[in-house]
Design an enzyme around this catalytic site. Structure first.
Site, mmCIF file in Angstrom:
data_model
loop_
_atom_site.group_PDB
_atom_site.id
_atom_site.type_symbol
_atom_site.label_atom_id
_atom_site.label_comp_id
_atom_site.label_asym_id
_atom_site.label_seq_id
_atom_site.Cartn_x
_atom_site.Cartn_y
_atom_site.Cartn_z
ATOM 1 C CG HIS A 126 2.587 7.062 1.928
ATOM 2 N ND1 HIS A 126 3.833 6.884 1.353
ATOM 3 C CD2 HIS A 126 1.751 6.192 1.282
ATOM 4 C CE1 HIS A 126 3.756 5.960 0.415
ATOM 5 N NE2 HIS A 126 2.507 5.517 0.354
ATOM 6 C CG ASP A 162 3.190 -0.368 0.619
ATOM 7 O OD1 ASP A 162 2.072 -0.738 1.022
ATOM 8 O OD2 ASP A 162 3.351 0.446 -0.318
ATOM 9 C CG HIS A 164 3.294 3.044 -2.915
ATOM 10 N ND1 HIS A 164 2.239 2.166 -2.703
ATOM 11 C CD2 HIS A 164 3.090 3.604 -4.132
ATOM 12 C CE1 HIS A 164 1.432 2.196 -3.760
ATOM 13 N NE2 HIS A 164 1.923 3.051 -4.636
ATOM 14 C CG ASP A 249 1.165 -1.730 -2.261
ATOM 15 O OD1 ASP A 249 2.171 -2.281 -1.761
ATOM 16 O OD2 ASP A 249 0.811 -0.575 -1.969
HETATM 17 ZN ZN LIG Z 1 1.616 1.038 -1.028
#
Ligand SMILES: [Zn+2]
Length: 313
Positions: A126, A162, A164, A249
């Site tokens: 991120h 991931d 996200h 995740d």
């Molecule tokens: Zn993540």
């Protein structure tokens, strides 16, 4: 040749404020290390020495202001953003986590390893060029990619599974035609980027691939997306090396993600990427931990991922 395994106690120094429990805790790594220490393959991994990264290498990706901000947090407590707290030694974890990618690249270039994994924290995908965000301080995988370019690697494929979307990695390489960024992630979901129509910009148009997936996607949906979209895209790009933002995740037990992937699912995805890498780029794969917040599920997934890396080295 062997598999590289990068880990340092420096990664444990970053802790959330003692009275505020945080999902991204040092227990994640401790649980993984406990499990791995019992695995038959573990003693045979090449374990490079990890040193904090230099500001000079960090500046291949991040602005001076960004680097300074992390450096200035030394000895302090506070928040970089709402999700990203820091304590006195967090800077050391961030500098060493980024340094672990450099150690793996060096080992690869020196012919000591064929592939490798860094069990690092804080995660990185991120973090943008000039923005700390979502538990991430430095973009570890992006820094490794730029460092590989310095050493003559021209075409690099980054795969991010991931749960996200890796907004930071996408932002850093959005107009770069030589570094492909492909992400499969829950959508719509944090950080709300990563729709199908984000495909790169300028010279980099066509070297970003986003595969947004609906909540509750199972192994079968992931495997199909790999077969139909991700692996063929990787093969068309013909990379010289593949980097994986390996967050776990999307696991069905994860408290933050909303997906239904199992440990066996992650084993299968790892195997698909490694067997493709075997034909495309002599099996050169470096993998970086991102998320994964059910600590037992994380440890299982890290072990199966390493089993696959080991079987291809
Ligand atoms: Zn993540």
């Amino acid at each position: 040749m062997s598999t590289g395994f990068a880990y340092s106690d420096d990664f444990l120094q970053h802790n959330a404020h003692p009275r505020v429990p945080h999902f991204e805790s040092s227990n994640r790594l401790l649980t993984c290390m406990d499990r791995l220490s019992k695995a038959a393959f573990f003693p045979y991994f090449y374990k490079p020495e990890i040193r904090p990264i230099s500001a000079e290498i960090l500046s291949l990706v991040h602005t001076e202001y960004h680097i300074q901000k992390v450096q200035d947090s030394a000895g302090q407590k506070g928040y970089f953003d709402g999700d990203t707290p820091f304590t006195e030694e967090s800077w050391l974890s961030a500098f060493s986590a980024a340094g672990s990618g450099i150690a793996l690249v060096d080992a690869l270039i020196e012919g000591k390893i064929k592939n490798g994994f860094s069990l690092l924290r804080p995660p990185g995908h991120h973090a943008e060029r000039d923005r700390i965000m979502g538990f991430c301080m430095f973009n570890n995988i992006a820094i490794a990619a730029r460092y590989l370019q310095l050493h003559g690697f021209k075409k690099i494929f980054i795969l991010d599974w991931d749960v996200h979307h890796g907004n930071g990695t996408q932002e850093i390489f959005y107009s770069d035609p030589d570094i492909f960024y492909a992400s499969i992630h829950q959508y719509p979901f944090y950080p709300m980027t990563g729709s199908y129509d984000e495909i790169g910009y300028g010279l980099g148009k066509g070297t970003t691939l986003n595969v947004p997936m609906p909540v509750d996607s199972h192994n079968a949906a992931y495997i199909k997306a790999f077969e139909k979209k991700i692996i063929p895209t990787m093969e068309r790009f013909e990379p010289e090396i593949i980097l994986i933002s390996a967050g776990f995740d999307a696991h069905k037990r994860d408290p933050l993600g909303g997906m239904k992937v199992t440990t066996l699912g992650f084993e299968k995805l790892s195997e698909m990427v490694l067997s493709s890498a075997y034909h495309l780029c002599e099996g050169k794969v470096l993998s970086f931990l991102e998320g994964g917040y059910d600590i037992d599920a994380l440890a299982e997934c890290v072990e199966v991922h390493l089993t696959i890396l080991d079987s291809f080295s």
